[in-house]
Write an enzyme that holds these catalytic residues in place. Sequence first.
Site, PDB file in Angstrom:
ATOM      1  CB  CYS A   1      23.535  -2.361  34.101  1.00  0.00           C
ATOM      2  SG  CYS A   1      23.608  -3.810  35.007  1.00  0.00           S
TER       3      CYS A   1
ATOM      4  NE  ARG B   1      17.686 -13.183  30.653  1.00  0.00           N
ATOM      5  CZ  ARG B   1      18.763 -12.233  30.286  1.00  0.00           C
ATOM      6  NH1 ARG B   1      19.006 -11.553  30.909  1.00  0.00           N
ATOM      7  NH2 ARG B   1      19.689 -12.810  29.333  1.00  0.00           N
TER       8      ARG B   1
END
Length: 208
Positions: A56, A149
């Site tokens: 992340c 995504r």
Amino acid sequence: SVQAVAAVLELREFIVSGGYSAEIIAGNVDTAEGYLELALAGADLVKVGIGPGSACTTRTTAGAGAGQGSALMDVARAKFILGDSAAAFIADGGIQGPKDILTSQILQASGSMLGILAAKTYESGALKKTLEGKGALAWNFGEASAWARIYEQGQVKPGYAVEGQGGWVPVSGSFVSLIAEIKGALTNALPYYNSRNLEELRAKSSIP
């Protein structure tokens, strides 16, 4: 966020009005306020962690997030205020080994998401490849990365940045052996805290 709270409220209404039996998992949050909003909206379980995961990049990209220990402590205080029947919470991110799972239990999390630890097992759904003489590798990527995504939405939405990264990590064994290692480490750790099980450990370290 307002959208997350609205989604939980709508889901709760749908479940109740339809007579369904389902639990709502919502998140992620890293503050007491975030937990309270989702818990009071009707979430059964709240995920805690913004930025602590190995893949992340939210904290460097968006400037959001907090240390996982601080976030769990903040949320634990909020849950204490609401009482035992309030939504449980789990640690999502920053779990690199049994020590981190033990810490999350001490900080009152009811569980931990294994993330990269599970991705590195033979049985995981991660993309695998074998390099001659170097063993197998697994592709691990963040939920907010470009790969996630594209997989979920077909693209990175124009005007938005990604908040995660990916990389090849060594496959380290089976999922069964991973769970055995974690269980053994926690069993070893409990006597140091004068506890017979995790429930007793959590009770001894709870907010008075």
